[in-house]
Design a protein around this motif. Structure first.
Motif, PDB file in Angstrom:
ATOM      1  N   ALA A  72      37.910  35.525  36.213  1.00 44.54           N
ATOM      2  CA  ALA A  72      37.268  36.761  36.663  1.00 44.54           C
ATOM      3  C   ALA A  72      36.454  36.503  37.930  1.00 44.54           C
ATOM      4  N   SER A  73      35.739  35.403  37.963  1.00 45.69           N
ATOM      5  CA  SER A  73      34.958  35.057  39.154  1.00 45.69           C
ATOM      6  C   SER A  73      35.867  34.811  40.352  1.00 45.69           C
ATOM      7  N   ALA A  74      36.974  34.112  40.122  1.00 41.87           N
ATOM      8  CA  ALA A  74      37.918  33.829  41.209  1.00 41.87           C
ATOM      9  C   ALA A  74      38.519  35.113  41.769  1.00 41.87           C
ATOM     10  N   VAL A  75      38.870  36.039  40.893  1.00 45.79           N
ATOM     11  CA  VAL A  75      39.437  37.314  41.338  1.00 45.79           C
ATOM     12  C   VAL A  75      38.402  38.096  42.148  1.00 45.79           C
ATOM     13  N   MET A  76      37.160  38.110  41.680  1.00 48.15           N
ATOM     14  CA  MET A  76      36.131  38.884  42.376  1.00 48.15           C
ATOM     15  C   MET A  76      35.788  38.287  43.745  1.00 48.15           C
ATOM     16  N   LYS A  77      36.010  37.003  43.925  1.00 47.60           N
ATOM     17  CA  LYS A  77      35.755  36.376  45.225  1.00 47.60           C
ATOM     18  C   LYS A  77      36.840  36.716  46.240  1.00 47.60           C
ATOM     19  N   ASN A  78      38.058  37.020  45.758  1.00 48.91           N
ATOM     20  CA  ASN A  78      39.196  37.329  46.638  1.00 48.91           C
ATOM     21  C   ASN A  78      39.840  38.647  46.230  1.00 48.91           C
ATOM     22  N   LYS A  79      39.090  39.716  46.248  1.00 42.39           N
ATOM     23  CA  LYS A  79      39.586  41.022  45.791  1.00 42.39           C
ATOM     24  C   LYS A  79      40.833  41.495  46.528  1.00 42.39           C
ATOM     25  N   ASP A  80      40.931  41.177  47.808  1.00 42.02           N
ATOM     26  CA  ASP A  80      42.068  41.646  48.606  1.00 42.02           C
ATOM     27  C   ASP A  80      43.383  40.999  48.179  1.00 42.02           C
ATOM     28  N   LYS A  81      43.308  39.868  47.526  1.00 42.43           N
ATOM     29  CA  LYS A  81      44.497  39.110  47.130  1.00 42.43           C
ATOM     30  C   LYS A  81      45.150  39.677  45.862  1.00 42.43           C
ATOM     31  N   TYR A  82      44.407  40.481  45.096  1.00 46.31           N
ATOM     32  CA  TYR A  82      44.881  40.968  43.797  1.00 46.31           C
ATOM     33  C   TYR A  82      45.011  42.491  43.769  1.00 46.31           C
ATOM     34  N   LYS A  83      45.818  42.972  42.840  1.00 44.24           N
ATOM     35  CA  LYS A  83      46.001  44.407  42.668  1.00 44.24           C
ATOM     36  C   LYS A  83      44.704  45.043  42.177  1.00 44.24           C
ATOM     37  N   PRO A  84      44.476  46.311  42.530  1.00 43.43           N
ATOM     38  CA  PRO A  84      43.242  46.993  42.099  1.00 43.43           C
ATOM     39  C   PRO A  84      43.034  46.987  40.582  1.00 43.43           C
ATOM     40  N   ALA A  85      44.107  47.083  39.815  1.00 43.72           N
ATOM     41  CA  ALA A  85      43.972  47.078  38.352  1.00 43.72           C
ATOM     42  C   ALA A  85      43.435  45.737  37.853  1.00 43.72           C
ATOM     43  N   VAL A  86      43.874  44.658  38.467  1.00 41.73           N
ATOM     44  CA  VAL A  86      43.403  43.317  38.079  1.00 41.73           C
ATOM     45  C   VAL A  86      41.935  43.156  38.471  1.00 41.73           C
ATOM     46  N   VAL A  87      41.578  43.671  39.642  1.00 40.32           N
ATOM     47  CA  VAL A  87      40.188  43.592  40.099  1.00 40.32           C
ATOM     48  C   VAL A  87      39.274  44.356  39.136  1.00 40.32           C
ATOM     49  N   LYS A  88      39.715  45.522  38.668  1.00 37.74           N
ATOM     50  CA  LYS A  88      38.916  46.304  37.725  1.00 37.74           C
ATOM     51  C   LYS A  88      38.723  45.553  36.414  1.00 37.74           C
ATOM     52  N   MET A  89      39.803  44.943  35.919  1.00 37.93           N
ATOM     53  CA  MET A  89      39.697  44.178  34.674  1.00 37.93           C
ATOM     54  C   MET A  89      38.775  42.980  34.859  1.00 37.93           C
ATOM     55  N   ALA A  90      38.891  42.306  35.995  1.00 36.48           N
ATOM     56  CA  ALA A  90      38.047  41.145  36.271  1.00 36.48           C
ATOM     57  C   ALA A  90      36.587  41.555  36.398  1.00 36.48           C
ATOM     58  N   ASN A  91      36.349  42.678  37.038  1.00 37.60           N
ATOM     59  CA  ASN A  91      34.980  43.174  37.193  1.00 37.60           C
ATOM     60  C   ASN A  91      34.363  43.469  35.830  1.00 37.60           C
ATOM     61  N   TYR A  92      35.117  44.107  34.962  1.00 35.01           N
ATOM     62  CA  TYR A  92      34.641  44.410  33.615  1.00 35.01           C
ATOM     63  C   TYR A  92      34.340  43.114  32.867  1.00 35.01           C
TER      64      TYR A  92
END
Length: 70
Positions: free
Chosen positions: A34-54
């Protein structure tokens, strides 16, 4: 002070991010992913970013608070 509760996850969505992590980031735990996804939001789909943020806001922070209380 009232006990904080985190928003409920719909039953159909439970475990979705964990499964995504197991498939796409083997060897990482959910909070690290989750931390890795939030550091590189542009690299992942918006749905994954939302799940990681949660996961980051509610799952990971809650776990660390519980560990400190013990």
């Amino acid at each position: 002070m009232a006990e904080e509760k985190f928003p409920e996850v719909k039953e159909k969505n439970e475990g979705k991010f964990t499964k995504w992590v197991e498939k796409n980031m083997p060897g990482k735990d959910t909070c690290a992913a989750a931390s890795a996804v939030m550091k590189n939001k542009d690299k992942y789909k918006p749905a994954v970013v939302k799940m990681a943020n949660y996961a980051n806001n509610f799952g990971c922070k809650t776990k660390s608070k519980m560990r400190k209380k013990k």
